[in-house]
Design a protein around this motif. Sequence first.
Motif, PDB file in Angstrom:
ATOM      1  N   VAL A 128       0.863  -1.186   0.000  1.00  0.00           N
ATOM      2  CA  VAL A 128       0.000   0.000   0.000  1.00  0.00           C
ATOM      3  C   VAL A 128       0.896   1.232   0.000  1.00  0.00           C
ATOM      4  O   VAL A 128       1.835   1.317   0.783  1.00  0.00           O
ATOM      5  CB  VAL A 128      -0.910   0.020   1.258  1.00  0.00           C
ATOM      6  N   ASN A 129       0.597   2.179  -0.893  1.00  0.00           N
ATOM      7  CA  ASN A 129       1.372   3.421  -0.934  1.00  0.00           C
ATOM      8  C   ASN A 129       0.499   4.666  -0.830  1.00  0.00           C
ATOM      9  O   ASN A 129       1.013   5.776  -0.815  1.00  0.00           O
ATOM     10  CB  ASN A 129       2.200   3.499  -2.219  1.00  0.00           C
ATOM     11  N   ASP A 130      -0.831   4.470  -0.763  1.00  0.00           N
ATOM     12  CA  ASP A 130      -1.747   5.607  -0.746  1.00  0.00           C
ATOM     13  C   ASP A 130      -3.003   5.229   0.042  1.00  0.00           C
ATOM     14  O   ASP A 130      -3.662   4.227  -0.274  1.00  0.00           O
ATOM     15  CB  ASP A 130      -2.109   5.977  -2.188  1.00  0.00           C
ATOM     16  N   ALA A 131      -3.335   6.005   1.035  1.00  0.00           N
ATOM     17  CA  ALA A 131      -4.507   5.717   1.861  1.00  0.00           C
ATOM     18  C   ALA A 131      -5.800   5.724   1.051  1.00  0.00           C
ATOM     19  O   ALA A 131      -6.722   4.967   1.345  1.00  0.00           O
ATOM     20  CB  ALA A 131      -4.608   6.730   3.003  1.00  0.00           C
ATOM     21  N   LYS A 132      -5.875   6.540   0.034  1.00  0.00           N
ATOM     22  CA  LYS A 132      -7.097   6.633  -0.766  1.00  0.00           C
ATOM     23  C   LYS A 132      -7.310   5.394  -1.638  1.00  0.00           C
ATOM     24  O   LYS A 132      -8.392   5.195  -2.170  1.00  0.00           O
ATOM     25  CB  LYS A 132      -7.071   7.890  -1.615  1.00  0.00           C
TER      26      LYS A 132
ATOM     27  N   LEU B   9      -6.921   2.253  -0.450  1.00  0.00           N
ATOM     28  CA  LEU B   9      -7.217   1.107   0.409  1.00  0.00           C
ATOM     29  C   LEU B   9      -8.594   0.524   0.092  1.00  0.00           C
ATOM     30  O   LEU B   9      -9.540   1.251  -0.192  1.00  0.00           O
ATOM     31  CB  LEU B   9      -7.160   1.521   1.879  1.00  0.00           C
ATOM     32  N   THR B  10      -8.674  -0.816   0.157  1.00  0.00           N
ATOM     33  CA  THR B  10      -9.924  -1.518  -0.116  1.00  0.00           C
ATOM     34  C   THR B  10     -10.184  -2.526   1.001  1.00  0.00           C
ATOM     35  O   THR B  10      -9.371  -2.680   1.914  1.00  0.00           O
ATOM     36  CB  THR B  10      -9.860  -2.272  -1.455  1.00  0.00           C
ATOM     37  N   THR B  11     -11.265  -3.248   0.888  1.00  0.00           N
ATOM     38  CA  THR B  11     -11.579  -4.270   1.880  1.00  0.00           C
ATOM     39  C   THR B  11     -10.559  -5.411   1.864  1.00  0.00           C
ATOM     40  O   THR B  11     -10.457  -6.145   2.839  1.00  0.00           O
ATOM     41  CB  THR B  11     -13.004  -4.822   1.673  1.00  0.00           C
ATOM     42  N   LEU B  12      -9.802  -5.584   0.790  1.00  0.00           N
ATOM     43  CA  LEU B  12      -8.751  -6.606   0.756  1.00  0.00           C
ATOM     44  C   LEU B  12      -7.688  -6.332   1.826  1.00  0.00           C
ATOM     45  O   LEU B  12      -7.194  -7.252   2.471  1.00  0.00           O
ATOM     46  CB  LEU B  12      -8.092  -6.675  -0.626  1.00  0.00           C
ATOM     47  N   GLN B  13      -7.344  -5.070   2.012  1.00  0.00           N
ATOM     48  CA  GLN B  13      -6.357  -4.723   3.032  1.00  0.00           C
ATOM     49  C   GLN B  13      -6.921  -4.856   4.441  1.00  0.00           C
ATOM     50  O   GLN B  13      -6.176  -5.059   5.390  1.00  0.00           O
ATOM     51  CB  GLN B  13      -5.805  -3.311   2.810  1.00  0.00           C
ATOM     52  N   VAL B  14      -8.231  -4.766   4.594  1.00  0.00           N
ATOM     53  CA  VAL B  14      -8.856  -4.980   5.899  1.00  0.00           C
ATOM     54  C   VAL B  14      -8.519  -6.389   6.386  1.00  0.00           C
ATOM     55  O   VAL B  14      -8.142  -6.593   7.548  1.00  0.00           O
ATOM     56  CB  VAL B  14     -10.386  -4.770   5.826  1.00  0.00           C
ATOM     57  N   ASP B  15      -8.632  -7.368   5.496  1.00  0.00           N
ATOM     58  CA  ASP B  15      -8.335  -8.755   5.868  1.00  0.00           C
ATOM     59  C   ASP B  15      -6.879  -8.939   6.281  1.00  0.00           C
ATOM     60  O   ASP B  15      -6.587  -9.686   7.209  1.00  0.00           O
ATOM     61  CB  ASP B  15      -8.684  -9.703   4.721  1.00  0.00           C
ATOM     62  N   ASP B  16      -5.949  -8.258   5.590  1.00  0.00           N
ATOM     63  CA  ASP B  16      -4.525  -8.329   5.961  1.00  0.00           C
ATOM     64  C   ASP B  16      -4.324  -7.902   7.417  1.00  0.00           C
ATOM     65  O   ASP B  16      -3.589  -8.526   8.170  1.00  0.00           O
ATOM     66  CB  ASP B  16      -3.671  -7.402   5.079  1.00  0.00           C
ATOM     67  N   ILE B  17      -4.985  -6.814   7.789  1.00  0.00           N
ATOM     68  CA  ILE B  17      -4.828  -6.260   9.135  1.00  0.00           C
ATOM     69  C   ILE B  17      -5.555  -7.117  10.174  1.00  0.00           C
ATOM     70  O   ILE B  17      -5.012  -7.415  11.238  1.00  0.00           O
ATOM     71  CB  ILE B  17      -5.324  -4.795   9.160  1.00  0.00           C
ATOM     72  N   LEU B  18      -6.770  -7.549   9.858  1.00  0.00           N
ATOM     73  CA  LEU B  18      -7.536  -8.361  10.809  1.00  0.00           C
ATOM     74  C   LEU B  18      -6.886  -9.714  11.076  1.00  0.00           C
ATOM     75  O   LEU B  18      -7.131 -10.320  12.122  1.00  0.00           O
ATOM     76  CB  LEU B  18      -8.972  -8.547  10.323  1.00  0.00           C
ATOM     77  N   ALA B  19      -6.042 -10.189  10.171  1.00  0.00           N
ATOM     78  CA  ALA B  19      -5.330 -11.456  10.384  1.00  0.00           C
ATOM     79  C   ALA B  19      -4.425 -11.387  11.614  1.00  0.00           C
ATOM     80  O   ALA B  19      -4.101 -12.417  12.203  1.00  0.00           O
ATOM     81  CB  ALA B  19      -4.519 -11.816   9.149  1.00  0.00           C
ATOM     82  N   LEU B  20      -4.045 -10.175  12.032  1.00  0.00           N
ATOM     83  CA  LEU B  20      -3.189  -9.996  13.211  1.00  0.00           C
ATOM     84  C   LEU B  20      -4.012  -9.921  14.501  1.00  0.00           C
ATOM     85  O   LEU B  20      -3.460  -9.710  15.568  1.00  0.00           O
ATOM     86  CB  LEU B  20      -2.331  -8.743  13.049  1.00  0.00           C
TER      87      LEU B  20
ATOM     88  N   ARG C 259       0.965  13.336   6.540  1.00  0.00           N
ATOM     89  CA  ARG C 259      -0.293  14.042   6.792  1.00  0.00           C
ATOM     90  C   ARG C 259      -1.409  13.036   6.971  1.00  0.00           C
ATOM     91  O   ARG C 259      -1.380  11.942   6.436  1.00  0.00           O
ATOM     92  CB  ARG C 259      -0.615  14.964   5.619  1.00  0.00           C
ATOM     93  N   GLN C 260      -2.405  13.430   7.720  1.00  0.00           N
ATOM     94  CA  GLN C 260      -3.574  12.580   7.925  1.00  0.00           C
ATOM     95  C   GLN C 260      -4.422  12.600   6.651  1.00  0.00           C
ATOM     96  O   GLN C 260      -4.807  13.664   6.163  1.00  0.00           O
ATOM     97  CB  GLN C 260      -4.382  13.098   9.105  1.00  0.00           C
ATOM     98  N   VAL C 261      -4.693  11.405   6.112  1.00  0.00           N
ATOM     99  CA  VAL C 261      -5.510  11.255   4.909  1.00  0.00           C
ATOM    100  C   VAL C 261      -6.527  10.162   5.196  1.00  0.00           C
ATOM    101  O   VAL C 261      -6.147   9.037   5.537  1.00  0.00           O
ATOM    102  CB  VAL C 261      -4.647  10.847   3.692  1.00  0.00           C
ATOM    103  N   PHE C 262      -7.792  10.471   5.067  1.00  0.00           N
ATOM    104  CA  PHE C 262      -8.812   9.477   5.365  1.00  0.00           C
ATOM    105  C   PHE C 262      -9.006   8.536   4.179  1.00  0.00           C
ATOM    106  O   PHE C 262      -9.134   8.982   3.044  1.00  0.00           O
ATOM    107  CB  PHE C 262     -10.130  10.145   5.762  1.00  0.00           C
ATOM    108  N   PRO C 263      -9.056   7.220   4.453  1.00  0.00           N
ATOM    109  CA  PRO C 263      -9.274   6.232   3.398  1.00  0.00           C
ATOM    110  C   PRO C 263     -10.744   6.176   3.007  1.00  0.00           C
ATOM    111  O   PRO C 263     -11.596   6.777   3.673  1.00  0.00           O
ATOM    112  CB  PRO C 263      -8.821   4.926   4.058  1.00  0.00           C
ATOM    113  N   PRO C 264     -11.057   5.416   1.960  1.00  0.00           N
ATOM    114  CA  PRO C 264     -12.460   5.275   1.554  1.00  0.00           C
ATOM    115  C   PRO C 264     -13.335   4.702   2.680  1.00  0.00           C
ATOM    116  O   PRO C 264     -12.867   3.924   3.522  1.00  0.00           O
ATOM    117  CB  PRO C 264     -12.395   4.301   0.372  1.00  0.00           C
ATOM    118  N   ALA C 265     -14.605   5.060   2.650  1.00  0.00           N
ATOM    119  CA  ALA C 265     -15.547   4.642   3.695  1.00  0.00           C
ATOM    120  C   ALA C 265     -15.675   3.124   3.777  1.00  0.00           C
ATOM    121  O   ALA C 265     -15.809   2.577   4.874  1.00  0.00           O
ATOM    122  CB  ALA C 265     -16.908   5.273   3.441  1.00  0.00           C
ATOM    123  N   GLU C 266     -15.619   2.420   2.649  1.00  0.00           N
ATOM    124  CA  GLU C 266     -15.768   0.958   2.697  1.00  0.00           C
ATOM    125  C   GLU C 266     -14.603   0.295   3.430  1.00  0.00           C
ATOM    126  O   GLU C 266     -14.776  -0.737   4.075  1.00  0.00           O
ATOM    127  CB  GLU C 266     -15.954   0.353   1.299  1.00  0.00           C
TER     128      GLU C 266
END
Length: 124
Positions: free
Chosen positions: A46-50, A52-63, A75-82
């Motif tokens: 991942v190189n850009d917060a904008k 990010l998708t639900t695929l990366q959610v699974d990567d993080i939840l695996a921990l 800088r703080q950048v908000f990712p997509p709502a999904e």
Amino acid sequence: MDLALDRPGDFLFVRRVAARSITVMDREITQSFLLAPDQAVEGWPVNDAKALTTLQVDDILALKPELVILGTGERQVFPPAEFMAGFLRKGVGIEVMDNGAAARTYDLLAGEGRRVVVAFILPA
């Protein structure tokens, strides 16, 4: 005055944050990565917060976090709502911060024994 090295505890901690790297304990990491108190997962693609998708959610939840911190660079950048909703649907809190604030918050919570995972986004 006596000086002593005071390590924060028995967890992986962030020692330094720079624009293009983050030092975890004594190792400088220059690519995006995930960090939990007991392990680091380097090479998170991942190189850009904008982007990010639900695929990366699974990567993080695996921990198995109880709380997720997303460090989005200098800088703080908000990712997509999904992306955000992917955590909320699983009952896992998520906070979005710049990398410096994310590192400080992670160190504090991990030092308290919390199961926190921080996802650091670094430039390519």
